[in-house]
Scaffold this active site. Structure first.
Site, PDB file in Angstrom:
ATOM      1  N   GLY A  36       0.838  -1.205   0.000  1.00 21.44           N
ATOM      2  CA  GLY A  36       0.000   0.000   0.000  1.00 21.44           C
ATOM      3  C   GLY A  36       0.870   1.251   0.000  1.00 21.44           C
ATOM      4  N   HIS A  37       1.892   1.249   0.864  1.00 16.49           N
ATOM      5  CA  HIS A  37       2.803   2.397   0.876  1.00 16.49           C
ATOM      6  C   HIS A  37       3.507   2.527  -0.481  1.00 16.49           C
ATOM      7  CE1 HIS A  37       2.942   1.414   5.372  1.00 16.49           C
ATOM      8  NE2 HIS A  37       2.552   2.678   5.358  1.00 16.49           N
ATOM      9  N   LYS A 149      -7.036   5.109   2.386  1.00 21.67           N
ATOM     10  CA  LYS A 149      -7.217   4.169   3.498  1.00 21.67           C
ATOM     11  C   LYS A 149      -7.516   4.939   4.781  1.00 21.67           C
ATOM     12  CE  LYS A 149      -6.256   0.701   6.432  1.00 21.67           C
ATOM     13  NZ  LYS A 149      -5.519   1.273   7.507  1.00 21.67           N
ATOM     14  N   GLN A 153      -8.038  11.272   7.747  1.00 21.10           N
ATOM     15  CA  GLN A 153      -6.723  11.918   7.801  1.00 21.10           C
ATOM     16  C   GLN A 153      -6.488  12.752   6.532  1.00 21.10           C
ATOM     17  OE1 GLN A 153      -2.959   9.950   9.168  1.00 21.10           O
ATOM     18  NE2 GLN A 153      -2.623   9.676   6.993  1.00 21.10           N
ATOM     19  N   SER A 185      -2.301  -2.797   5.966  1.00 21.50           N
ATOM     20  CA  SER A 185      -1.995  -1.897   7.072  1.00 21.50           C
ATOM     21  C   SER A 185      -0.789  -2.442   7.825  1.00 21.50           C
ATOM     22  CB  SER A 185      -3.195  -1.816   8.016  1.00 21.50           C
ATOM     23  OG  SER A 185      -2.809  -1.253   9.250  1.00 21.50           O
ATOM     24  N   SER A 186       0.035  -1.545   8.314  1.00 23.20           N
ATOM     25  CA  SER A 186       1.180  -1.979   9.136  1.00 23.20           C
ATOM     26  C   SER A 186       0.681  -2.721  10.368  1.00 23.20           C
ATOM     27  CB  SER A 186       2.006  -0.775   9.578  1.00 23.20           C
ATOM     28  OG  SER A 186       2.372   0.002   8.464  1.00 23.20           O
TER      29      SER A 186
HETATM   30  P1  AMP Z   1       1.125   5.027   7.764  1.00 20.34           P
HETATM   31  O1  AMP Z   1       2.518   4.513   7.603  1.00 20.34           O
HETATM   32  O2  AMP Z   1       0.150   4.008   8.232  1.00 20.34           O
HETATM   33  O3  AMP Z   1       1.074   6.319   8.521  1.00 20.34           O
HETATM   34  O4  AMP Z   1       0.643   5.374   6.294  1.00 20.34           O
HETATM   35  C1  AMP Z   1       1.406   6.212   5.464  1.00 20.34           C
HETATM   36  C2  AMP Z   1       0.590   6.534   4.237  1.00 20.34           C
HETATM   37  O5  AMP Z   1       0.254   5.342   3.551  1.00 20.34           O
HETATM   38  C3  AMP Z   1      -0.730   7.229   4.567  1.00 20.34           C
HETATM   39  O6  AMP Z   1      -0.991   8.239   3.591  1.00 20.34           O
HETATM   40  C4  AMP Z   1      -1.722   6.096   4.464  1.00 20.34           C
HETATM   41  O7  AMP Z   1      -3.033   6.532   4.156  1.00 20.34           O
HETATM   42  C5  AMP Z   1      -1.129   5.291   3.331  1.00 20.34           C
HETATM   43  N1  AMP Z   1      -1.600   3.906   3.350  1.00 20.34           N
HETATM   44  C6  AMP Z   1      -1.641   3.077   4.423  1.00 20.34           C
HETATM   45  N2  AMP Z   1      -2.192   1.897   4.079  1.00 20.34           N
HETATM   46  C7  AMP Z   1      -2.517   1.989   2.761  1.00 20.34           C
HETATM   47  C8  AMP Z   1      -3.144   1.112   1.824  1.00 20.34           C
HETATM   48  N3  AMP Z   1      -3.532  -0.118   2.176  1.00 20.34           N
HETATM   49  N4  AMP Z   1      -3.327   1.546   0.563  1.00 20.34           N
HETATM   50  C9  AMP Z   1      -2.928   2.802   0.194  1.00 20.34           C
HETATM   51  N5  AMP Z   1      -2.335   3.678   1.035  1.00 20.34           N
HETATM   52  C10 AMP Z   1      -2.139   3.281   2.293  1.00 20.34           C
END
Ligand code: AMP
Length: 280
Positions: A36-37, A149, A153, A185-186
């Protein structure tokens, strides 16, 4: 890929890119990277010539009883993934670099940050808005990419950048899912095997509810039944399941198009969020 840890080095790298007349995209993350990232990097590349990724597990967006200390930190692997994915710069500051002694400012966005996750995670979006403001002002990118996602935010960040006149284009990117529909998701790595089997039912239910509502079903009674169904299907707790106006995230009782269905549920100690467009 240049990997830098402190603000002066980060600014110096971005200055070099700008001198080469490159448009810069920023992709802020908390690391523990997944596909996703990495999909955000593809979106970033479509809007810019160079991509800067940040990895920072931001303490100010976690509540006192949340998972800050156990949040996965996999910096070496992340750096290798980003290098392979073609990122130009990785910036992974520590807490003292982002919040030096005496730091005293918080960015609060009214309205869109108040319901949904904002109601269940007090202070969370202040932490997000503050850290993202800082990252945008540190990098001054042409565009910054965030995932749908985290739909609320994204709305908070759009509002914040507009209100603070930060000269950046905020781009939303679609949610990447596992084959069974679970949003990547992480935090998915916290799930036990049996929880992991239940998790994809959230996306299935969101689709079922969206189909019912676009088909003309009553919004309030459909949501009430769906909340119970989530618990019946094995989720331990529901923070919210709401149909909202996609633009301002206010809950709606009557469907008239351009809505978003958003949910936050718990499996054991893991909180999952997801959302889909309804008639958008
Ligand atoms: P995080 O590391 O969870 O803070 O996420 C960093 C970025 O990646 C944020 O803009 C999230 O919305 C995006 N993100 C997280 N999970 C996904 C996903 N499954 N698909 C697309 N973007 C994602």
């Amino acid at each position: 890929m240049k990997h830098v840890y402190r603000l002066p080095e980060f600014r110096a790298e971005l200055t070099q890119l700008r001198l080469q007349e490159k448009r810069i995209a920023l992709v802020p993350t908390m690391g523990a990277l997944h596909e996703g990232h990495l999909s955000l990097l593809d979106v970033a590349r479509a809007h810019a010539d160079a991509v800067a990724v940040t990895i920072f597990v931001n303490p100010t967006q976690f509540g006192p009883n949340e998972d800050f200390s156990r949040y996965p930190r996999t910096l070496e692997q992340d750096a290798a993934l980003l290098k392979k994915a073609g990122a130009d710069v990785l910036f992974s500051p520590d807490v003292a670099d982002m919040y030096p002694d005496g730091f005293a400012t918080s960015v609060h966005v009214e309205g869109v940050s108040e319901g949904l996750c904002g109601a269940f995670r007090p202070g969370h979006f202040d932490g997000v808005a503050t850290v993202v403001s800082k990252l945008l002002l540190r990098a001054l990118p042409d565009v910054a990419v965030f995932g749908e996602k985290d739909f609320q935010q994204l709305a908070v960040i759009r509002r914040m950048a507009l209100d603070l006149d930060i000269p950046v284009r905020i781009v939303g990117a679609p949610t990447c899912r596992e084959e069974d529909g679970l949003a990547m998701s992480s935090r998915n790595r916290y799930l036990t095997d049996s929880e992991r089997r239940i998790a994809p039912r959230l996306y299935a239910l969101l689709n079922q509810v969206a189909a019912a509502i676009t088909g003309g079903a009553d919004v309030v009674s459909t949501l009430t039944a769906a909340r119970q169904q989530l618990l019946d299907e094995g989720f331990d707790k529901l923070d919210y399941l709401e149909l909202c106006d996609a633009a301002n995230l206010q809950p709606i009782q009557t469907f008239e198009g351009n809505a978003r269905l958003l949910a936050a549920v718990w499996l054991g100690t893991t909180r999952l969020i997801d959302n889909i467009s309804v008639g958008g």
